[in-house]
Design an enzyme around this catalytic site. Structure first.
Site, mmCIF file in Angstrom:
data_model
loop_
_atom_site.group_PDB
_atom_site.id
_atom_site.type_symbol
_atom_site.label_atom_id
_atom_site.label_comp_id
_atom_site.label_asym_id
_atom_site.label_seq_id
_atom_site.Cartn_x
_atom_site.Cartn_y
_atom_site.Cartn_z
ATOM 1 N N ASP A 1 0.932 -1.203 0.003
ATOM 2 C CA ASP A 1 0.069 -0.147 0.006
ATOM 3 C C ASP A 1 0.861 1.420 0.043
ATOM 4 O OD1 ASP A 1 -3.305 0.364 0.958
ATOM 5 O OD2 ASP A 1 -2.073 1.911 1.040
ATOM 6 N N ASP B 1 4.626 2.360 -4.469
ATOM 7 C CA ASP B 1 3.719 2.877 -5.370
ATOM 8 C C ASP B 1 3.787 1.866 -6.572
ATOM 9 O OD1 ASP B 1 2.858 4.353 -7.493
ATOM 10 O OD2 ASP B 1 4.178 6.179 -7.205
ATOM 11 N N VAL B 2 2.558 1.392 -6.936
ATOM 12 C CA VAL B 2 2.553 0.346 -7.899
ATOM 13 C C VAL B 2 2.453 0.925 -9.469
ATOM 14 C CG1 VAL B 2 1.617 -1.590 -6.479
ATOM 15 C CG2 VAL B 2 0.024 0.287 -7.637
ATOM 16 N N ASN C 1 -5.404 -4.716 -6.564
ATOM 17 C CA ASN C 1 -6.630 -3.937 -6.110
ATOM 18 C C ASN C 1 -6.773 -2.466 -6.115
ATOM 19 O OD1 ASN C 1 -9.265 -3.697 -4.289
ATOM 20 N ND2 ASN C 1 -7.842 -2.902 -2.854
ATOM 21 N N TYR D 1 -12.986 7.245 -15.073
ATOM 22 C CA TYR D 1 -13.193 5.937 -14.415
ATOM 23 C C TYR D 1 -13.765 4.680 -15.183
ATOM 24 C CZ TYR D 1 -14.450 2.877 -10.404
ATOM 25 O OH TYR D 1 -14.384 1.889 -9.319
ATOM 26 N N LYS E 1 -11.657 1.265 -16.026
ATOM 27 C CA LYS E 1 -12.221 -0.022 -15.822
ATOM 28 C C LYS E 1 -12.616 -0.998 -16.750
ATOM 29 C CE LYS E 1 -11.690 0.568 -11.217
ATOM 30 N NZ LYS E 1 -10.329 -0.234 -10.485
ATOM 31 N N THR F 1 -17.597 1.384 1.605
ATOM 32 C CA THR F 1 -16.287 1.389 2.131
ATOM 33 C C THR F 1 -15.621 2.752 2.735
ATOM 34 O OG1 THR F 1 -15.006 1.940 -0.028
ATOM 35 C CG2 THR F 1 -15.671 -0.483 0.234
#
Length: 266
Positions: free
Chosen positions: A44, A70-71, A97, A163, A167, A198
């Site tokens: 994360d 940091d992905v 994720n 977005y 996706k 969430t």
């Protein structure tokens, strides 16, 4: 033929969860994978959030390692995979994720630089993680990759362009990756959450009225949580899903199964 993941090693990106009501998709997924027996690398950008997830897993006698990363950076993606193989000698599961809402706006008014950043986080990061995870999984005899998409990637109607576009890319990237890596025994599937509640959603300024309206935008009219998403991910990672790859699985209380709610069909 079970969801028993004993002896397996899993990476979950975005494995922390911001403070607030409920639990994020990444944290719920990590905890449920640990309960199924997997050992977890929790990646994360917010290390403290990942460490909170680690403490929750260890409180249930699970094994986990939190790592700040940091992905969107290739070197840091490599380091995440090396953390798994360096500690436990193998990699069996990758859950991509990480994702953001991204910039607002249509094609006419979205900021191009923010658009590029949104694609980098939501799409390119998943490619980068797979780039380094696939060889490690191949060396372990196969594995499972689960990409987290969204129902926004399956249908129109979103107020912003980035977005749903990003996706939607995750959906077809999943199908392409499933073909590319099948010969290595690596299954690649996609979960598309619906209107789950969430801490991230809560932090966006969700009013009680909007929250209630979201609940009603499905067949079941039951509010979803990160645990619902995590349960579906855990299934896809286990042996009961051994014959599933390239699958796009909505977890949305039936929202994408209908054109209109029953009381609107008059």
């Amino acid at each position: 033929m079970a969801e028993n993941l004993a002896g397996k090693v899993a990476i979950v990106t975005g494995a922390g969860s911001r403070p607030g009501e409920g639990v994020g998709n990444g944290r719920a997924t990590a905890i449920l994978l640990a309960r199924a027996g997997a050992r977890l690398v929790l990646a994360d950008a917010m290390e403290d959030w990942a460490k909170d997830t680690q403490r929750m897993i260890e409180a249930e006698d699970g094994e986990a390692l939190a790592i700040a990363a940091d992905v969107t950076q290739p070197g840091q993606c490599r380091a995440i995979v090396e953390a798994a193989t360096g500690r436990w000698g193998r990699l069996d599961v990758l859950v991509n994720n990480v994702g953001i809402g991204g910039p607002k706006g249509t094609a006419e008014d979205v900021d191009p630089d923010e658009w590029a950043r949104g694609l980098l986080v939501n799409v390119t990061s998943m490619m980068l993680m797979a780039k380094y995870a696939v060889p490690a999984m191949r060396a372990s005899g196969g594995g499972s990759i689960v990409n987290i998409g969204s129902v926004a990637g399956l249908r129109g109607g979103h107020p912003n362009l980035l977005y749903p576009t990003s996706k939607g890319a995750v959906v077809n990237m999943t199908r392409a990756m499933a073909v590319h890596h099948a010969a290595d025994g690596i299954r690649v599937n996609c979960i598309c959450p619906g209107m789950v509640y969430t801490p991230m959603v809560q932090a966006g300024g969700m009013t009680p009225a909007k929250r209630e309206a979201r609940r009603k935008r499905s067949i079941l009219q039951v509010e979803g949580t990160g645990w619902d998403v995590g349960a579906a991910v855990t299934f896809l990672c286990g042996g009961n899903a051994r014959w599933m790859t390239g699958a796009i699985v909505p977890v949305d209380a039936g929202a994408t199964a209908i054109a209109a709610l029953p009381d609107e069909m008059v």
